[in-house]
Each structure stands twice: as structure tokens, then as C-alpha cells.
Design an enzyme around this catalytic site. Structure first.
Site, PDB file in Angstrom:
ATOM      1  N   GLU A 103       0.824  -1.206   0.000  1.00 13.30           N
ATOM      2  CA  GLU A 103       0.000   0.000   0.000  1.00 13.30           C
ATOM      3  C   GLU A 103       0.858   1.256   0.000  1.00 13.30           C
ATOM      4  O   GLU A 103       0.674   2.163   0.817  1.00 13.30           O
ATOM      5  CB  GLU A 103      -0.965  -0.024   1.189  1.00 13.30           C
ATOM      6  CG  GLU A 103      -1.888  -1.239   1.160  1.00 13.30           C
ATOM      7  CD  GLU A 103      -3.120  -1.098   2.028  1.00 13.30           C
ATOM      8  OE1 GLU A 103      -3.042  -0.422   3.051  1.00 13.30           O
ATOM      9  OE2 GLU A 103      -4.154  -1.694   1.672  1.00 13.30           O
ATOM     10  N   GLU A 111      -6.089  -8.163  -1.188  1.00 12.37           N
ATOM     11  CA  GLU A 111      -6.696  -8.188   0.150  1.00 12.37           C
ATOM     12  C   GLU A 111      -8.187  -7.916   0.044  1.00 12.37           C
ATOM     13  O   GLU A 111      -8.595  -6.777  -0.127  1.00 12.37           O
ATOM     14  CB  GLU A 111      -6.065  -7.126   1.066  1.00 12.37           C
ATOM     15  CG  GLU A 111      -4.661  -7.435   1.494  1.00 12.37           C
ATOM     16  CD  GLU A 111      -4.083  -6.383   2.446  1.00 12.37           C
ATOM     17  OE1 GLU A 111      -4.859  -5.713   3.155  1.00 12.37           O
ATOM     18  OE2 GLU A 111      -2.850  -6.221   2.447  1.00 12.37           O
TER      19      GLU A 111
HETATM   20  C1  GAL Z   1      -4.427  -3.164   4.734  1.00 17.84           C
HETATM   21  C2  GAL Z   1      -3.004  -3.619   4.995  1.00 17.84           C
HETATM   22  C3  GAL Z   1      -2.986  -4.908   5.793  1.00 17.84           C
HETATM   23  C4  GAL Z   1      -3.905  -4.790   6.973  1.00 17.84           C
HETATM   24  C5  GAL Z   1      -5.284  -4.420   6.488  1.00 17.84           C
HETATM   25  C6  GAL Z   1      -6.324  -4.128   7.559  1.00 17.84           C
HETATM   26  O1  GAL Z   1      -4.501  -1.837   4.393  1.00 17.84           O
HETATM   27  O2  GAL Z   1      -2.333  -3.799   3.793  1.00 17.84           O
HETATM   28  O3  GAL Z   1      -1.691  -5.174   6.195  1.00 17.84           O
HETATM   29  O4  GAL Z   1      -3.402  -3.820   7.810  1.00 17.84           O
HETATM   30  O5  GAL Z   1      -5.242  -3.218   5.823  1.00 17.84           O
HETATM   31  O6  GAL Z   1      -6.573  -4.951   8.427  1.00 17.84           O
END
Ligand code: GAL
Length: 730
Positions: A188, A257
């Protein structure tokens, strides 16, 4: 040229050709590439279903079962970050054992026949302490994190090399016949680059070049980074990614994700995300041409020890994932997603071969049709958040519930709908097995200059003194009150005000607890302001400042402060207000019990503990110790900590994490419909209850008999109401 030579030449040429073919064959047999549609494995486009399981968030004994359940759930890939601060606790001293046995984890995934997406990082965010960076990194001279900065880049490169070389040595990349098909080099970074501009651009270019230069033979990803260099794949993170488009039209549309829920913070209500909406988001992404989806998390697990980031991230990292914190199937999520994966896999050939043709089925309804040769797959979508509808598609009629997608792998039969859940909810059950027979030991507040204390003018930042080896730092000073102070007669005691950058503190005056204060994830800063009973002469002020996990996200979070930075004032004296911020303060890193290693068998034995009628209860800063035998069976175990306040727990010398049941959940816990756009505030539970009441006690950390449980309790509570519970799901 004689005949013989000619024959030899022909044979030589044939041999050469055979060798070339052989080497080509062996290279294509282990080959990962990509095109605009998908990741190609051995030249074949794939729809890949992936799930995050972070190896240090469970125990090696749990890994095979978690991976097996992931496979049964229809996953092709396991995704994990690599946890730098776990692997390199001090510079150049590496650790790859136990929960940090990365090679073992990757090999177990391989043995299960699954692939690995290895997010080498090294920045991971992940609600993990300091975003995965070792704390010593902060003190490398001239360092600035995640930007065009030589000391940072050198350290990052060293660690990346270390991991890549380890994976290569174990032949774990796909090109070597191993399971790793993808890697990641930044996490990110888009928003950071957007904020810092040119140095950020230079850094991401450097990071991509460095990673690609390592010649792993598998593609590198930079998630949520619209401007990622062309040599890596930019991917999407979020609750929905259907409209995401990679920067280049030659890249596949990947979702690294898909948040299956959200993390728990101490003081926050517990978030959950309905299975229908997770399934809907995935189907919507796939119908729009997506070909790689990763569930973050598939198993969230536990932030053991002091690995939780934040600050204020809870010890449980359950995440409402398809496998719960204890590794049990969370239903209906697990089965509902498994069925989704089956339906997607039935459509795979059409999905990777054709581009979707979109047809309107109604004002808020669409069909996405993938037609390739004689193959055909269709996704019928109803985006309406309230109404179910009957749509006509080809020669058939289909009922689509609100906010749902049906999958027709042959363009005829709807084998799956994202809102039709066929499996009942599995409720978690915590069945008490028994309590403990406790012994106690009081941790006296530091009031004098003793061992390991030092004195300085003014207030110092906490982490620069502790280097995060402990949550605790004592700040103490003397307040000398003259017998002429008017408050001694009037009873109008002066007001002590202490400003702290975070995260929690306990204030003692002459050894007595005057009060406690703490911040929150949103705002870790604290102001303590109370009247204090001072007496004529010297008064001892001792402040125990407590860190609750270092930040894991934000621009240059390495520069953020913790601890009592002031001002500290005393108001209501004859000469009005004293500013004590520049006074002489003495410091002591850590607790006495920590120095004595009370959490271990050997450290706790020489100490005199009180028990029976002398057992200390409801007193701040108390250590408790108990011995117990492991209950029979294999069911997961937890501790019900409802009757205590805040502190830490150890079993047989291992830290299971911070407990803080006394921090109850604020927020809105209304009803929640699966339909409509989700965010982490939409569906929450446990309002008014502890954010985390139960704490996972891994089975494999127990011996059959004589297990030593140690608790350090900061607030004071009733240890006799702590129970060992057996965890199951109905
Ligand atoms: C994303 C990040 C992850 C985790 C997730 C939220 O933005 O890449 O590592 O933090 O959010 O739980």
C-alpha cells in the site's frame, strides 16, 4: 567432409535439439507469467483463490490443520507476509524457528499441493508491531522509513536478499519446482508516494528494480499502488475491487486483500462481515474480469506476545475470518465461500478464455457472459440493496435476492447464489473447565533511586529508552511541599496534570495509586488531571507509562512518540502552578517482575509468593502464578479473563499476549443487513462488553502436567474468577 563426420554432425545437431527441447520443457514445467487476463502457471491461465494465513499468528502444530482446511475450502494459494522484526530481532541476528519457521510453513503449504504468495515486504502494516520493522531500525543513524533514503534502502535490501536467498536455497520458488508463485515488495505504498512525491517515486522505482533484480522467476506485486513501476503488478486491496483496473492493460486484474472482516482494537466493538457480502464482492470482481482474489484474512489467529501493533490492537486477530482465531470453521462463512469457489472453478475455462459481454437484465440487474468456443459461463447480478427480482436470461427465468450474484457455469443452471446460504451459523462455545489456585506477588511502585534507574533533567521519550523490550517505563520525581502551603489547611488539594503521548499510565503518589488513564487507537494521547493528596515534606510521584503496541501505519510512523512528554503541572499552590516538566526525573525501564523473570519457572521459584488467605486481590501491579494440568482432548483452549483489568499473560514462559478485558467496547452495535456497501463500522458486536474477553492458550504450549500460568495485572482484579475454557463451535 567425410560421411562419418556428417553423421556425427547430424547426431550432434539432434542431440543439441533434444537438449534444447529438454531444457525448454523443464523450464516451462515450472514457469509463472501473466498476461492481461490472468496469472499463467506452466503456460496456463488460472483463476486463483488465495487466503492469508500469517505463520507467527498460530503455532507450527496448528499449521497443517489450517492449511488442510484452507485446501478443503477451495483455496489454491496461501498468502503470508514475512515478519522482519520476528526474523531479525537484533541487527544481523536471524531467527527462523518455532512460529517463525518460514521454510517449514512454506513446505507444508507445498505438501498440501497449494501455492504461496510470499509478501516479503518488508513493510507489512498488518496490525503488527511497528508494521513489521524491527525497532532497532528506527535508531540506525540518518534513517527515514519507506522513502529514498540510503540507510533504509540498505537495510531493506539486506533483509529482502536474506529471505529470497533462503527461499532459493530451499528451492521454494516455482521456477525451482517450489510453491511460491508470487511475491510482494511494498505494501500500500500508493498513498505514501502520493503524499511525499518525488522521493517516494524514486524509492518505489528502486524497490521494484531491487526485487526484480533478484531473479526469482516469479512476478512481484505492489498492492494499492496505482503508480507502481511497470516491472511489478499493481493490485487492489479493499472490501470491493470490481472497478479496479491495473495501470497497464497487459496486467491481470488482481485483488490481494479482500477483507473478510476487520481487526479488533481494545476499546472498540468487534467487527464482522456477513458471508453473503464477502461472496458477493468476490463474484462481482470475477464477473468484471478479475482472476486472482485473496482473503485477508482466511485465518487471522492471535497476536501472541507483544506483536500486536496499533497501538491498542487487541491480542485476538480473529478478523471474522472463515477459520476463526482457534482454527475452527466459522460457519456459514467457510462453507459458503467453499461453494462459491466450486462454482467459480466450474466456470474457470470460460472466465480465462473470454472477455465478459455485459447485458442489461433490469434497472439494477446485469448479466456478465463469458463465451469461449462451445463454452459459456454467466454471472447474473442484482445490485439492488432491498428487492429481490426475477430476471429473464436466455430462455430461462432466475430469482435473484437483493445484493446477490448467481453463477451459471454453463449459462443455464444457477449452481450458486451469493445470498443463499445453505449452512447454519456455528456459534462459538466457551465451556469452563476450571479455575486456578493462585499465588500473588506485589510489584511495588518505583519510589526511590535503585538498580538500573538513572536521572535526567526533563521528560524523555519512552521507546528511545526501552527500545520496546518492554511495555513499561517508570517516570519518578520528588515533590517537596513546604508546611506553609495553604492547601494543607484548607484541604483544597492541588491538581496534578500529566500529558502523555500514549498509550496508558498509572499514577502513584507516595506508593498509592492515584489513578489511571489511557488513550485509544484513534487518539493514543492521554491527559491525566486529578486532585492529589500531598503532604508536607517530600512526596514521591511515580508514573508507570505503558505502551500498548507500536504504530503500524501512517506517514513516517517511526517518528511518532510514546510516553510522558509533558507538560506535567501542579496547580493550586501558594505560588499558583508549578511546571514540573523540566525537573529532575528518574527513569527505570521495565518492571521488577520482568527483571526477575517471574514469567518463567526458574525466575519465579526463588521469589516469595503469597497464597490462601494472604492472596492479594484487587490491588494494582500484582503478579499471579498458578500451576495446572492440561485437560484431556484436542479441543482448543482459552482463558476467560473477564474478572481482571489489564496486563499480560504467560504460559510455561511463553507470552500469550496482552489482556485488557476492562477496556469495554464503544461503538454502535445495531442490526446489520448483509445487503448494501460494507465498511468496518457497519456490522459490530459486543458493545458495552470487553473488546476481548477470551485469550487463546495454544494446546502445544502445554505439558500434560505442571503447567505454569503467570499473569501480570496492572489494574487489580479478582484472579479467582479466571477460568480455563474449552473452545468449540456448534
Ligand atoms: C491493509 C493492509 C494490511 C492490513 C489491512 C487491515 O490496508 O495492507 O496489512 O493492515 O489493511 O486490516
Amino acid at each position: 567432409m567425410g560421411l562419418k563426420t556428417q553423421t556425427w554432425n547430424m547426431m550432434g545437431a539432434k542431440l543439441m535439439l533434444a537438449l534444447i527441447l529438454l531444457s525448454w520443457a523443464s523450464s516451462v514445467s515450472c514457469f509463472v507469467s501473466y498476461d492481461r487476463k490472468a496469472i499463467l502457471i506452466n503456460g496456463k491461465r488460472r483463476i486463483l483463490i488465495s487466503g492469508s494465513i500469517h505463520y507467527p499468528r498460530s503455532t507450527p502444530e496448528m499449521w497443517p490443520d489450517l492449511i488442510w482446511k484452507a485446501k478443503q475450502g477451495g483455496l489454491d494459494v496461501i498468502q503470508t507476509y514475512v515478519f522482519w522484526n520476528g526474523h531479525e530481532p537484533s541487527p544481523g541476528k536471524y531467527y527462523f524457528e518455532d512460529r517463525y519457521d518460514l521454510v517449514r510453513f512454506v513446505k507444508l503449504v507445498q505438501q498440501a499441493g497449494l501455492y504461496v504468495h510470499l509478501r516479503i515486504g518488508p513493510y507489512i502494516c498488518a496490525e503488527w508491531n511497528f508494521g513489521g520493522f524491527p525497532v532497532w531500525l528506527k535508531y540506525v543513524p540518518g534513517i527515514s522509513f519507506r522513502t529514498d533514503n540510503k540507510p533504509f534502502e540498505d537495510a531493506m535490501q539486506r533483509f529482502t536478499y536474506k529471505i529470497v536467498n533462503l527461499m532459493k536455497a530451499e528451492r521454494l520458488f516455482q521456477t525451482q519446482g517450489g510453491p511460491i508463485i508470487l511475491s510482494q515488495i511494498e505494501n500500500e505504498y500508493g498513498p505514501i508516494e502520493w503524499e511525499i512525491g518525488a522521493p517516494g517515486k524514486a524509492y518505489s522505482q528502486w524497490a521494484a528494480n531491487m526485487a526484480v533484480g533478484l531473479g526469482t522467476g516469479v512476478p512481484w506485486v505492489m498492492c494499492k499502488h496505482e503508480d507502481a513501476p511497470d516491472s511489478v503488478i499493481d493490485t487492489c486491496n479493499g472490501y470491493y475491487c470490481e472497478n479496479f483496473k491495473p495501470k497497464s492493460i497487459y496486467k491481470p486484474k488482481m485483488w490481494t486483500e479482500n477483507w473478510t472482516g476487520w481487526y479488533i482494537e481494545f476499546g472498540g466493538a468487534v467487527p464482522y462481515r456477513p458471508a453473503e457480502d464477502v461472496a458477493f464482492s468476490v463474484a462481482r470482481f470475477i464477473q468484471n474480469g478479475g482472476s486472482f482474489i485473496n482473503y485477508y484474512m482466511y485465518h487471522g489467529g492471535t497476536n501472541f506476545g507483544r506483536t500486536a501493533g496499533g497501538p491498542f490492537i487487541a491480542t485476538s486477530y480473529d478478523f471474522d475470518a472463515p477459520l476463526d482465531e482457534f482454527g475452527l470453521l466459522r460457519e456459514p462463512k467457510w462453507s459458503h465461500l467453499r461453494d462459491l469457489h466450486k462454482a467459480i472453478k466450474q466456470s474457470e475455462w470460460a472466465l480465462v478464455s473470454a472477455d465478459p459481454q455485459v447485458q442489461w437484465l433490469g434497472s439494477n440487474q446485469e448479466a456478465h457472459v463469458f463465451k469461449a468456443g462451445s463454452g459459456c459461463a454467466a454471472f447474473l447480478a442484482n445490485y439492488d440493496t432491498k428487492y429481490s427480482v426475477r430476471v429473464k436470461f436466455r430462455n430461462g427465468q432466475y430469482d435473484l435476492p437483493a445484493w446477490s450474484i448467481s453463477i451459471l457455469p454453463d449459462c443455464k443452471t444457477a449452481v450458486y447464489n451469493t445470498a443463499r446460504v445453505g449452512v447454519p451459523i456455528s456459534q462459538i462455545k466457551m465451556v469452563p473447565i476450571g479455575g486456578f489456585s493462585w499465588q500473588s506477588y506485589i510489584e511495588e511502585p518505583v519510589s526511590a533511586f535503585g538498580d538500573g534507574t538513572f536521572t535526567k533533567d526533563g521528560l524523555l521519550e519512552q521507546i528511545s529508552l526501552t527500545w520496546d523490550t518492554t511495555d513499561y517505563l517508570w517516570y519518578t520525581t520528588d515533590i517537596t511541599i513546604s508546611p506553609n502551603e495553604a492547601f494543607l489547611w484548607s484541604g483544597q488539594y492541588p491538581v496534578l496534570t500529566i500529558m502523555s503521548a500514549g498509550h496508558a499510565m498509572h499514577v502513584f503518589v507516595n506508593g498509592e495509586l492515584a489513578g489511571s488513564a489511557y488513550g485509544s487507537l484513534k487518539d493514543p494521547r492521554i491527559t491525566y488531571s486529578e486532585k492529589v493528596k500531598l503532604r508536607a515534606g517530600i512526596n514521591k510521584l511515580s508514573i508507570l507509562s505503558v505502551a500498548v503496541g507500536l504504530p503500524n501505519v501512517g506517514l513516517h510512523f517511526e517518528t511518532w512518540n510514546t510516553g510522558v512528554l509533558g507538560p506535567v503541572t501542579l496547580k493550586g499552590l501558594n505560588s499558583r502552578t508549578w511546571d514540573m516538566s523540566k525537573w529532575k526525573w528518574s527513569y527505570k525501564v521495565g518492571l521488577k517482575g520482568e527483571a526477575l523473570n517471574l514469567h518463567t519457572q526458574s525466575g519465579s521459584s526463588p521469589v516469595e509468593w503469597l497464597e490462601g488467605s494472604k492472596l492479594v486481590q484487587r490491588q494494582p501491579l500484582t503478579w499471579y502464578k498458578a500451576t495446572f494440568d492440561a485437560p484431556p482432548g484436542h479441543a482448543p483452549l482459552a482463558l476467560d479473563m473477564n474478572s481482571v483489568g489489564k496486563g499480560q499473560i504467560w504460559i510455561n514462559g511463553r507470552s500469550i499476549g496482552r489482556h485488557w478485558p476492562a477496556y469495554t467496547a464503544r461503538g454502535n452495535c445495531g442490526t446489520c443487513s448483509y445487503a448494501g456497501t460494507f465498511n468496518e463500522y457497519k456490522c459490530r458486536k459486543n458493545c458495552g462488553q470487553p473488546s476481548q474477553r477470551w485469550y487463546h492458550l495454544p494446546r502445544s504450549w502445554l505439558k500434560p502436567t505442571g503447567n505454569q500460568l503467570v499473569i501480570f495485572e496492572e489494574w487489580g482484579g479478582n484472579p479467582n474468577q479466571i477460568f480455563l475454557v474449552r473452545v468449540s463451535r456448534t
